[in-house]
Design an enzyme around this catalytic site. Structure first.
Site, mmCIF file in Angstrom:
data_model
loop_
_atom_site.group_PDB
_atom_site.id
_atom_site.type_symbol
_atom_site.label_atom_id
_atom_site.label_comp_id
_atom_site.label_asym_id
_atom_site.label_seq_id
_atom_site.Cartn_x
_atom_site.Cartn_y
_atom_site.Cartn_z
ATOM 1 N N ASN A 124 3.946 -0.973 13.234
ATOM 2 C CA ASN A 124 4.058 -1.300 11.713
ATOM 3 C C ASN A 124 2.492 -0.895 11.390
ATOM 4 O O ASN A 124 1.462 -1.322 11.404
ATOM 5 C CB ASN A 124 3.802 -2.678 11.605
ATOM 6 C CG ASN A 124 3.773 -3.216 10.046
ATOM 7 O OD1 ASN A 124 3.486 -2.485 9.287
ATOM 8 N ND2 ASN A 124 3.931 -4.429 9.736
ATOM 9 N N CYS A 127 2.252 -2.319 6.610
ATOM 10 C CA CYS A 127 2.257 -3.617 5.681
ATOM 11 C C CYS A 127 1.338 -3.456 4.543
ATOM 12 O O CYS A 127 0.137 -3.260 4.732
ATOM 13 C CB CYS A 127 2.062 -4.848 6.780
ATOM 14 S SG CYS A 127 1.931 -6.229 5.693
ATOM 15 N N LYS A 162 6.493 3.141 11.762
ATOM 16 C CA LYS A 162 7.020 2.832 10.465
ATOM 17 C C LYS A 162 5.850 3.245 9.398
ATOM 18 O O LYS A 162 4.973 2.539 9.616
ATOM 19 C CB LYS A 162 7.320 1.489 10.583
ATOM 20 C CG LYS A 162 7.947 1.038 9.213
ATOM 21 C CD LYS A 162 8.622 -0.355 9.239
ATOM 22 C CE LYS A 162 9.205 -1.008 7.986
ATOM 23 N NZ LYS A 162 9.841 -2.335 8.312
HETATM 24 C C1 LIG Z 1 10.197 -11.250 3.793
HETATM 25 C C2 LIG Z 1 9.851 -9.960 4.308
HETATM 26 C C3 LIG Z 1 9.084 -9.748 5.669
HETATM 27 C C4 LIG Z 1 9.000 -8.524 5.850
HETATM 28 N N1 LIG Z 1 8.118 -8.491 7.212
HETATM 29 C C5 LIG Z 1 8.008 -7.451 7.662
HETATM 30 C C6 LIG Z 1 7.087 -7.163 9.223
HETATM 31 O O1 LIG Z 1 6.699 -8.058 9.656
HETATM 32 N N2 LIG Z 1 6.890 -5.728 9.391
HETATM 33 C C7 LIG Z 1 7.485 -4.833 8.944
HETATM 34 O O2 LIG Z 1 7.169 -3.666 9.615
HETATM 35 N N3 LIG Z 1 8.293 -4.967 7.817
HETATM 36 C C8 LIG Z 1 8.157 -6.260 7.194
HETATM 37 N N4 LIG Z 1 9.031 -6.021 5.888
HETATM 38 C C9 LIG Z 1 9.721 -4.915 5.631
HETATM 39 C C10 LIG Z 1 11.083 -4.526 5.746
HETATM 40 O O3 LIG Z 1 11.169 -4.513 7.443
HETATM 41 C C11 LIG Z 1 11.606 -3.369 4.992
HETATM 42 O O4 LIG Z 1 10.744 -2.270 5.533
HETATM 43 C C12 LIG Z 1 11.449 -3.610 3.540
HETATM 44 O O5 LIG Z 1 11.790 -4.752 3.162
HETATM 45 C C13 LIG Z 1 12.499 -2.180 2.848
HETATM 46 O O6 LIG Z 1 13.829 -2.762 3.323
HETATM 47 P P1 LIG Z 1 14.768 -3.593 2.386
HETATM 48 O O7 LIG Z 1 14.720 -3.098 1.140
HETATM 49 O O8 LIG Z 1 16.025 -3.285 3.080
HETATM 50 O O9 LIG Z 1 14.383 -4.983 2.589
HETATM 51 C C14 LIG Z 1 9.216 -7.316 5.301
HETATM 52 C C15 LIG Z 1 10.125 -7.316 4.302
HETATM 53 C C16 LIG Z 1 10.285 -8.747 3.798
HETATM 54 C C17 LIG Z 1 11.327 -8.707 2.494
#
Ligand SMILES: Cc1cc2nc3c(=O)[nH]c(=O)nc-3n(C[C@H](O)[C@H](O)[C@H](O)COP(=O)(O)O)c2cc1C
Length: 306
Positions: A124, A127, A162
């Site tokens: 990651n 973030c 990522k």
């Molecule tokens: C509530 C929430 C928590 C997330 N936590 C993480 C995380 O801990 N680590 C990470 O790399 N991405 C995290 N993400 C990002 C998602 O893995 C993803 O990259 C991002 O939401 C875009 O994809 P989506 O539109 O399908 O949700 C989080 C997203 C959301 C909505």
């Protein structure tokens, strides 16, 4: 019937639909359920060296086109994580997401993940809402290069980087991360939500990450740009809720996709729905395998626009 199996680095996957990091409650139970209900693999919530409580509520806010979140990387810490997954039956299908503030932390985490019997990490580096980690680390190409070199040099882990879309030059960052086995594109976009009657911010941290259908065009652009320049293995993520969305990512160069925010509209059958739609699409369009469509809109000689 067309084959939807795929490969990311040396990891061969039965199907290309993966659970994204941080979604669902992300205990070992929901990861296992995802695998049993048709996910090709699942990425864990990001794990750090020590336990973190995360931010106070509100940490999530739903908007018309997706979600805003600033959870604050709450996680149990690596030792509790390892304990929880001690007897997990399908470690080869789990990608452990890790975050840290420097090379040393990433190194500690990666070694521990490998000792615990996993063979893949997602870094990651992206973030958008926690100081000192995530995209603060991931915006520094030299640091990104060093972190990846350290992990590749001292473990046999497959490394997925990522990356953050919140940078001016994503391709430069991708090039700095080129020793990784694959790129994961994208994490959330830095964003703010406003409540007009209470005149408060939607999230306690003020700034959070925007995800869901509204960010899909940005994610597609990221996949396109990086695939065009690197031709490396890419896992596409951002706003995917249907098989048609997934196809868009494959045409631009992704070899697998992750679903995240889709879970606020859908439940576990989403994996098999996307897989079936993909396989039917390949059949009806005359392709015998998923690989045949990967990057076809980007490769040399492809039609470049209208
Ligand atoms: C509530 C929430 C928590 C997330 N936590 C993480 C995380 O801990 N680590 C990470 O790399 N991405 C995290 N993400 C990002 C998602 O893995 C993803 O990259 C991002 O939401 C875009 O994809 P989506 O539109 O399908 O949700 C989080 C997203 C959301 C909505």
């Amino acid at each position: 019937m067309a084959s939807i199996s795929t490969r990311i680095g040396t990891f061969s996957i039965e199907n290309p639909v993966l659970l994204a990091s941080g979604i669902l409650d992300e205990t070992s139970g929901s990861i296992l359920r995802s695998l049993r209900e048709g996910a090709g693999a699942a990425v864990t919530k990001s794990i750090g060296v020590t336990e973190r409580k995360g931010y106070s509520t509100p940490v999530i806010s739903e908007i018309k086109t997706g979600l805003l979140n600033a959870v604050g990387l709450s996680n149990p810490g690596i030792e509790n994580f390892v304990e929880e997954y001690k007897n997990f039956p399908e470690k080869r299908k789990v990608v452990v997401s890790i975050f840290g503030g420097n090379v040393e932390e990433f190194s500690i985490l990666a070694r521990r993940v490998e000792q615990a019997g996993f063979d893949k990490v997602e870094l990651n580096l992206s973030c958008p809402h926690v100081k000192g980690v995530g995209s603060e680390v991931g915006q520094d190409p030299e640091l990104v290069e060093e972190i990846i070199a350290e992990i590749k040099g001292h473990t046999s882990l497959q490394v997925w980087a990522k990356l953050s879309p919140n940078v001016t030059d994503l391709v430069a960052l991708a090039k700095a991360a080129q020793k990784a086995d694959a790129y994961v594109l994208i994490n959330t976009l830095r964003a703010i939500g406003v409540e007009i009657y209470s005149r408060k911010f939607s999230l306690s941290n003020v700034v959070g990450g925007y995800s869901g259908p509204g960010i899909k065009p940005v994610a597609l652009r990221a996949v396109y740009d990086v695939y065009k320049e690197t031709q490396k293995d890419i896992v596409g993520v951002g706003g995917i809720t249907t098989w048609e969305d997934a196809v868009e990512f494959f045409l631009l160069g992704a070899r697998a996709i992750e679903v995240g925010t889709a879970f606020i509209y859908e439940d576990y059958p989403i994996y098999s729905k996307i897989n079936k739609g993909l396989s039917d699409y390949l059949d009806s369009e005359g392709f015998s395998r998923l690989d045949d469509i990967v990057g076809v809109m980007v490769k040399d000689g492809a039609f470049k626009g209208h």
